[in-house]
Scaffold this active site. Structure first.
Site, PDB file in Angstrom:
ATOM      1  CD  GLU A 147      42.005  34.786  52.911  1.00  0.00           C
ATOM      2  OE1 GLU A 147      42.121  35.932  53.384  1.00  0.00           O
ATOM      3  OE2 GLU A 147      42.615  33.807  53.359  1.00  0.00           O
TER       4      GLU A 147
ATOM      5  CB  CYS B  65      42.311  42.379  49.650  1.00  0.00           C
ATOM      6  SG  CYS B  65      43.705  41.266  49.619  1.00  0.00           S
TER       7      CYS B  65
HETATM    8  P1  NAP Z   1      33.834  39.963  43.532  1.00  0.00           P
HETATM    9  O1  NAP Z   1      32.951  40.775  42.696  1.00  0.00           O
HETATM   10  O2  NAP Z   1      33.351  39.519  44.841  1.00  0.00           O
HETATM   11  O3  NAP Z   1      34.270  38.738  42.647  1.00  0.00           O
HETATM   12  C1  NAP Z   1      35.130  37.708  43.099  1.00  0.00           C
HETATM   13  C2  NAP Z   1      34.822  36.443  42.350  1.00  0.00           C
HETATM   14  O4  NAP Z   1      33.519  36.011  42.689  1.00  0.00           O
HETATM   15  C3  NAP Z   1      34.831  36.590  40.840  1.00  0.00           C
HETATM   16  O5  NAP Z   1      35.310  35.398  40.265  1.00  0.00           O
HETATM   17  C4  NAP Z   1      33.360  36.787  40.545  1.00  0.00           C
HETATM   18  O6  NAP Z   1      33.002  36.466  39.232  1.00  0.00           O
HETATM   19  C5  NAP Z   1      32.726  35.823  41.527  1.00  0.00           C
HETATM   20  N1  NAP Z   1      31.339  36.107  41.843  1.00  0.00           N
HETATM   21  C6  NAP Z   1      30.608  37.241  41.633  1.00  0.00           C
HETATM   22  N2  NAP Z   1      29.355  37.085  42.103  1.00  0.00           N
HETATM   23  C7  NAP Z   1      29.273  35.832  42.612  1.00  0.00           C
HETATM   24  C8  NAP Z   1      28.244  35.082  43.254  1.00  0.00           C
HETATM   25  N3  NAP Z   1      27.028  35.595  43.466  1.00  0.00           N
HETATM   26  N4  NAP Z   1      28.527  33.831  43.669  1.00  0.00           N
HETATM   27  C9  NAP Z   1      29.749  33.300  43.495  1.00  0.00           C
HETATM   28  N5  NAP Z   1      30.762  33.951  42.884  1.00  0.00           N
HETATM   29  C10 NAP Z   1      30.528  35.207  42.456  1.00  0.00           C
HETATM   30  O7  NAP Z   1      35.178  40.698  43.847  1.00  0.00           O
HETATM   31  P2  NAP Z   1      36.153  41.382  42.816  1.00  0.00           P
HETATM   32  O8  NAP Z   1      35.564  42.689  42.440  1.00  0.00           O
HETATM   33  O9  NAP Z   1      36.517  40.414  41.746  1.00  0.00           O
HETATM   34  O10 NAP Z   1      37.460  41.563  43.701  1.00  0.00           O
HETATM   35  C11 NAP Z   1      37.649  42.649  44.513  1.00  0.00           C
HETATM   36  C12 NAP Z   1      37.405  42.298  45.966  1.00  0.00           C
HETATM   37  O11 NAP Z   1      38.166  41.178  46.360  1.00  0.00           O
HETATM   38  C13 NAP Z   1      37.828  43.407  46.880  1.00  0.00           C
HETATM   39  O12 NAP Z   1      36.839  43.659  47.825  1.00  0.00           O
HETATM   40  C14 NAP Z   1      39.067  42.870  47.563  1.00  0.00           C
HETATM   41  O13 NAP Z   1      39.349  43.407  48.800  1.00  0.00           O
HETATM   42  C15 NAP Z   1      38.802  41.427  47.606  1.00  0.00           C
HETATM   43  N6  NAP Z   1      40.030  40.673  47.700  1.00  0.00           N
HETATM   44  C16 NAP Z   1      40.347  40.084  48.889  1.00  0.00           C
HETATM   45  C17 NAP Z   1      41.523  39.368  49.026  1.00  0.00           C
HETATM   46  C18 NAP Z   1      41.876  38.717  50.329  1.00  0.00           C
HETATM   47  O14 NAP Z   1      42.726  37.860  50.347  1.00  0.00           O
HETATM   48  N7  NAP Z   1      41.252  39.058  51.426  1.00  0.00           N
HETATM   49  C19 NAP Z   1      42.384  39.238  47.947  1.00  0.00           C
HETATM   50  C20 NAP Z   1      42.048  39.851  46.756  1.00  0.00           C
HETATM   51  C21 NAP Z   1      40.851  40.563  46.637  1.00  0.00           C
HETATM   52  P3  NAP Z   1      32.994  37.637  38.126  1.00  0.00           P
HETATM   53  O15 NAP Z   1      34.381  38.091  37.974  1.00  0.00           O
HETATM   54  O16 NAP Z   1      32.502  36.971  36.919  1.00  0.00           O
HETATM   55  O17 NAP Z   1      32.065  38.705  38.653  1.00  0.00           O
END
Ligand code: NAP
Ligand code: MG
Length: 488
Positions: free
Chosen positions: A267, A301
């Protein structure tokens, strides 16, 4: 920078008494450990990180940082628990999930306060939306646990095994619920990692999951950074990865699991179009625009971050929108009157501010509400840009903050083309009094979720997910069971 010129305008921020939600009886520990195999345990390497209150930038607590060693212990615990859990009857599994739902309800106030403290969202949102929806998700999937044969008639669904779940910081408890509830209902065991900036409600959830008496090892909640997430993704004994987060990390995960037996659901991000036709109820539409982009500081998102207004009503909608933006109360997330809380982290604030600069440099006309921002903490005034076009970066890229790009259109076909001109395909909104127009657009807009005369409404029974670079797989509803089962 163009600010509101009308100095005599009603300013809600001057006229209300501060009403902060009490933090009495909200238990926050100084130090949090990992929840593995039914116990809170210290991380193998003994490392901890700080979780911060984004409205003050002060430390709230120390949180264990799981390394690959801890991930391995958690995956082994989940593997060991799988046989027992998956062979329990659906009715028995459902009992535990119902218990978790009820415990969330019982401790809803505590969850809401912690969510707002750790993540910065207004208490009225965590109290009235996030926490009740999280409980509803567990209730909803508890109901499916003993009815899987009706969800998949004549197909004998089997659980996948050990599921690794990685969630973002914008809806911390709700995303944990979206992930855990269907996985448990279908008989899988789980290792879940919350985001680094918002670990506290997932850890509170670990406490109540423990209190529910669920067998040890069925749910493991481990905190840490991106590397912790990557260790879950790369662990050879994980059968499935369910991820919500950025498109960038989503692509990394797709590559990492390519050629393995792991299944994946993603997602990812979005850049939702919110479309206002001239025959819409204008005042309701203005409320809808505000809700679409300023709800949860725009850290959504499926936010309606691209606004399309039909030309004949553009002036009136924009003026009403600016007036409404002036009344939004930006400030203390724990204040019951707050409409827009703190930006989740310094890093996210820098990202948003950088996009605002880009918008100005590319020639967009900026308008920001003239609210007083608190001195410390991470804040961004509700912002919109006029005079932007499809080629502008702020129209194309996800900002994930309270920044709206406004465009106008003349015809239906023009707005459909503009709305679909994005790499994303998560959400859209349509405002019109004409039902046929709604159906015409819902058939043609490339988005997983389309709201008509409303925006940002969620329900456990309704599936959610994206097309194109917004990911694949659905969460919520009966469709949300699919990613957690296999068939012989
Ligand atoms: P993110 O940087 O991708 O992080 C999401 C999760 O992944 C966090 O727990 C993060 O840990 C972890 N993570 C980071 N690097 C990783 C890696 N290489 N391998 C595995 N896991 C890893 O995203 P975010 O900044 O937290 O969230 C914002 C994004 O989420 C936005 O783009 C938004 O649109 C999207 N989002 C989508 C939905 C949907 O349902 N489509 C819902 C909510 C949010 P850390 O926190 O420790 O970095
Ligand atoms: Mg925090």
């Amino acid at each position: 920078m163009q600010k509101n010129e009308n100095k005599n305008m009603f300013k809600a921020s001057w006229t209300y008494d501060k009403a902060p939600e009490s933090t009495d009886h909200v238990q926050i520990k100084k130090e949090y450990e990992l929840y593995i195999n039914g116990k809170f345990t210290k991380p193998v390497k003994g490392k901890y990180f700080d979780t911060i209150n984004p409205s003050t930038n002060k430390k709230i607590a120390s949180v264990a940082e799981a390394t690959s060693e801890d991930v391995d212990i958690a995956v082994k615990a989940a593997r060991k628990a799988f046989k027992g859990w998956s062979s329990l009857s659906g009715k028995e599994r459902g009992k535990y999930i119902f218990r978790i739902a009820r415990l969330i309800q019982e401790r809803a106030r505590e969850f809401a306060v912690i969510e707002s403290l750790d993540g910065g969202k207004p208490i009225k949102e965590s109290r009235d939306i996030d926490i009740p929806l999280a409980a509803n998700h567990f209730f909803y999937y508890a109901g499916w646990a003993d009815k899987l044969e009706y969800a998949f008639p004549n197909r004998k669904p089997e659980p996948l095994g050990v599921v690794g779940q990685i969630i973002p910081w914008n809806f911390p408890l709700l995303m944990a619920a979206w992930k855990l509830a269907p996985a448990l209902a279908t008989g899988n065991t789980v290792v879940l990692k919350p985001a680094e900036t918002t670990p506290l409600t997932a850890l509170k959830l670990a406490e109540i999951i423990h209190d529910s008496g669920i067998p040890k090892g069925v749910v493991n909640i481990i905190t840490g950074a991106g590397e912790t997430g990557a260790s879950i993704v790369n662990h050879p004994d994980v059968d499935k990865i369910a991820f919500t987060g950025s498109t960038g990390v989503g692509k990394y995960i797709s590559n990492a699991v390519a050629g393995t037996n792991k299944s994946v659901t993603l997602e990812l991000g979005g850049k939702g179009a919110n479309i206002i036709f001239e025959d819409a109820a204008i005042d309701q539409a203005v409320e809808g625009i505000v809700n679409a982009i300023f709800y949860n500081q725009g850290h959504v998102c499926c936010a309606g971050s691209r606004l399309f207004i039909q030309e004949s009503v553009a002036d009136v909608v924009i003026q009403k929108l600016k007036d409404r933006m002036e009344t939004l109360i930006v400030g203390d997330p724990l204040d019951k009157n707050t409409d827009v809380g703190a930006i989740n982290s310094k890093k996210q604030l820098q990202i948003i501010e950088n996009y605002i600069k880009i918008g100005i440099n590319e020639g967009g006309d900026i308008y920001q509400s003239s609210c007083n921002l608190p001195k410390s903490g991470n804040w961004c005034a509700p912002t919109l840009f006029l005079n932007v076009s499809q080629s502008h970066k702020i129209v194309q890229e996800e900002i994930f903050g309270p920044v709206l790009a406004v465009q106008t259109f003349r015809t239906i076909s023009e707005v459909i083309e503009k709305a679909n001109n994005t790499p994303y395909g998560l959400s859209a909104g349509v405002w019109t009094n004409n039902g046929a127009k709604i159906f015409h657009l819902t058939e043609r807009l490339e988005a997983g979720v389309i709201w008509a005369n409303t925006f940002n409404k969620f329900d456990a029974a309704s599936p959610f997910g994206g097309y194109k670079e917004s990911g694949y797989g659905r969460e919520g509803g009966m469709q949300g069971l699919n990613p957690y089962v296999k068939f012989d």
